[in-house]
Design a protein around this motif. Structure first.
Motif, mmCIF file in Angstrom:
data_model
loop_
_atom_site.group_PDB
_atom_site.id
_atom_site.type_symbol
_atom_site.label_atom_id
_atom_site.label_comp_id
_atom_site.label_asym_id
_atom_site.label_seq_id
_atom_site.Cartn_x
_atom_site.Cartn_y
_atom_site.Cartn_z
ATOM 1 N N LYS A 86 0.683 -1.197 0.034
ATOM 2 C CA LYS A 86 -0.147 0.032 0.100
ATOM 3 C C LYS A 86 0.747 1.253 -0.017
ATOM 4 C CE LYS A 86 -3.862 -2.155 2.202
ATOM 5 N NZ LYS A 86 -4.532 -2.681 3.309
ATOM 6 N N PRO A 87 0.552 2.131 -0.821
ATOM 7 C CA PRO A 87 1.271 3.447 -0.904
ATOM 8 C C PRO A 87 1.071 4.258 0.505
ATOM 9 C CG PRO A 87 -0.648 3.718 -2.472
ATOM 10 C CD PRO A 87 -0.669 2.202 -1.848
ATOM 11 N N LEU A 88 2.407 4.820 0.836
ATOM 12 C CA LEU A 88 2.260 5.504 2.188
ATOM 13 C C LEU A 88 2.289 7.135 2.104
ATOM 14 C CD1 LEU A 88 4.367 3.485 4.458
ATOM 15 C CD2 LEU A 88 1.890 3.360 4.269
ATOM 16 N N GLY A 89 2.820 7.333 0.658
ATOM 17 C CA GLY A 89 2.850 8.852 0.445
ATOM 18 C C GLY A 89 3.939 9.136 -0.746
ATOM 19 N N ASP A 90 4.138 10.278 -1.008
ATOM 20 C CA ASP A 90 5.045 10.450 -2.086
ATOM 21 C C ASP A 90 5.896 11.699 -1.681
ATOM 22 O OD1 ASP A 90 3.849 12.820 -3.954
ATOM 23 O OD2 ASP A 90 2.223 11.777 -3.225
ATOM 24 N N VAL A 91 7.009 11.965 -2.477
ATOM 25 C CA VAL A 91 7.958 13.082 -2.460
ATOM 26 C C VAL A 91 8.259 13.568 -3.748
ATOM 27 C CG1 VAL A 91 10.091 13.974 -1.300
ATOM 28 C CG2 VAL A 91 8.658 12.381 -0.031
ATOM 29 N N ASP A 92 8.474 14.741 -4.135
ATOM 30 C CA ASP A 92 8.883 15.251 -5.211
ATOM 31 C C ASP A 92 10.516 15.282 -5.077
ATOM 32 O OD1 ASP A 92 9.978 16.664 -7.355
ATOM 33 O OD2 ASP A 92 8.627 17.960 -7.343
ATOM 34 N N VAL A 93 11.161 14.325 -5.444
ATOM 35 C CA VAL A 93 12.656 14.481 -5.156
ATOM 36 C C VAL A 93 13.398 15.333 -5.841
ATOM 37 C CG1 VAL A 93 12.712 12.262 -3.979
ATOM 38 C CG2 VAL A 93 13.129 12.168 -6.369
ATOM 39 N N SER A 94 12.832 15.937 -6.944
ATOM 40 C CA SER A 94 13.589 16.843 -7.644
ATOM 41 C C SER A 94 13.192 18.341 -7.378
ATOM 42 C CB SER A 94 13.536 16.557 -9.053
ATOM 43 O OG SER A 94 11.937 16.685 -9.440
ATOM 44 N N ALA A 95 12.258 18.619 -6.335
ATOM 45 C CA ALA A 95 11.741 19.876 -5.974
ATOM 46 C C ALA A 95 12.871 20.864 -5.783
ATOM 47 C CB ALA A 95 11.120 19.766 -4.672
ATOM 48 N N GLU A 139 13.006 9.787 5.603
ATOM 49 C CA GLU A 139 12.951 10.850 4.777
ATOM 50 C C GLU A 139 14.296 10.947 3.877
ATOM 51 O OE1 GLU A 139 13.112 14.352 7.100
ATOM 52 O OE2 GLU A 139 15.115 14.022 7.839
ATOM 53 N N TYR A 140 14.464 11.653 3.167
ATOM 54 C CA TYR A 140 15.531 11.540 2.052
ATOM 55 C C TYR A 140 16.393 12.530 2.886
ATOM 56 C CZ TYR A 140 13.448 9.039 -1.494
ATOM 57 O OH TYR A 140 13.017 7.741 -2.376
ATOM 58 N N ALA A 141 17.417 12.270 3.644
ATOM 59 C CA ALA A 141 18.440 13.027 4.148
ATOM 60 C C ALA A 141 19.149 13.906 3.596
ATOM 61 C CB ALA A 141 19.243 12.192 5.287
ATOM 62 N N GLN A 142 19.760 13.251 2.251
ATOM 63 C CA GLN A 142 20.535 13.812 1.392
ATOM 64 C C GLN A 142 19.989 13.593 0.231
ATOM 65 O OE1 GLN A 142 24.284 12.509 2.165
ATOM 66 N NE2 GLN A 142 24.883 14.314 3.695
ATOM 67 N N SER A 143 20.064 14.767 -0.741
ATOM 68 C CA SER A 143 19.506 14.541 -2.319
ATOM 69 C C SER A 143 20.518 15.526 -3.159
ATOM 70 C CB SER A 143 18.104 15.103 -2.363
ATOM 71 O OG SER A 143 17.612 14.974 -3.754
ATOM 72 N N ALA A 144 21.112 14.863 -4.075
ATOM 73 C CA ALA A 144 21.931 15.847 -5.082
ATOM 74 C C ALA A 144 21.774 15.621 -6.450
ATOM 75 C CB ALA A 144 23.486 15.635 -4.879
ATOM 76 N N TRP A 145 21.754 16.481 -7.146
ATOM 77 C CA TRP A 145 21.473 16.173 -8.828
ATOM 78 C C TRP A 145 22.719 16.692 -9.395
ATOM 79 C CZ3 TRP A 145 17.631 13.664 -11.176
ATOM 80 C CH2 TRP A 145 16.622 13.351 -10.400
ATOM 81 N N ASN A 146 23.209 16.020 -10.764
ATOM 82 C CA ASN A 146 24.005 16.456 -11.588
ATOM 83 C C ASN A 146 23.768 16.071 -12.914
ATOM 84 O OD1 ASN A 146 25.933 14.180 -11.891
ATOM 85 N ND2 ASN A 146 25.821 14.606 -9.858
ATOM 86 N N LYS A 147 24.585 16.436 -13.719
ATOM 87 C CA LYS A 147 24.195 15.747 -15.280
ATOM 88 C C LYS A 147 25.731 15.450 -15.885
ATOM 89 C CE LYS A 147 20.164 18.334 -16.567
ATOM 90 N NZ LYS A 147 19.594 19.066 -17.480
ATOM 91 N N TRP A 148 25.834 13.934 -16.521
ATOM 92 C CA TRP A 148 26.659 13.538 -17.002
ATOM 93 C C TRP A 148 26.751 13.590 -18.515
ATOM 94 C CZ3 TRP A 148 27.912 8.138 -14.277
ATOM 95 C CH2 TRP A 148 28.355 8.548 -13.086
#
Length: 177
Positions: A86-95, A139-148
């Motif tokens: 069952k889904p518990l909730g969602d997060v926009d991890v790219s916010a 929760e997501y304690a750390q989140s980092a985006w980059n591009k290759w």
């Protein structure tokens, strides 16, 4: 045929002991209760109502399901946590990077061991968007985006096996892995 007000599923995804059919703005949880799957024992109740980018299949990763959505010329990446099917909730991890990921996502691959996800899109055919994360507690304690950038041609596919990223790329001289 598609009837008035009906939605035809685009994908099926197994996540955390459950099978889901995914259609635009409606997802169904397929269940047979405690019985074996038989025509008379299956139910398909609507579970969630997410919009998603139609070019990329949602990606199960542990007890999470990740999928892109499109907002104009950009994409977002959502993470839905599941427990006992069952889904518990969602997060926009790219916010935090709302205008960083292009629309037209064609694929996702990830490694829970490496704590990273790769996605590729038509608008940036020679780039992989890379998301590194740390999930702790609830929760997501750390989140980092980059591009290759992978010069030489368009990315056709990517996958992770044995902690090694493999990329299939269309180059002028042919397809290369």
């Amino acid at each position: 045929a598609k009837g008035k007000g009906s939605v035809i599923p685009d994908f099926s995804v197994q996540i955390d002991e459950a099978l889901f059919l995914w259609g635009q703005k409606v997802q169904w949880r397929i269940s047979s209760g405690n019985d074996n799957f038989k025509q008379e024992s299956i139910s398909s109740d609507p579970s969630t109502a997410y919009e998603y980018a139609p070019g990329a299949i949602p990606l199960p990763l542990g007890s999470f399901l990740l999928f892109p959505s499109e907002v104009g010329p950009y994409s977002t990446l959502r993470s839905v946590r599941f427990q006992q099917g069952k889904p518990l909730g969602d997060v926009d991890v790219s916010a935090q990077v709302d205008k960083y990921l292009p629309a037209g996502v064609r694929g996702l691959t990830a490694s829970d061991t490496l704590r990273c996800l790769f996605m590729w899109a038509d608008a940036e055919p020679d780039r992989l968007a890379v998301w590194n994360y740390l999930y702790q507690g609830e929760e997501y304690a750390q989140s980092a985006w980059n591009k290759w950038r992978l010069p030489g041609g368009s990315i056709l596919w990517a996958g992770i096996k044995g902690n090694i990223l493999r990329v299939l790329q269309q180059r002028p001289e042919g397809v290369a892995l």
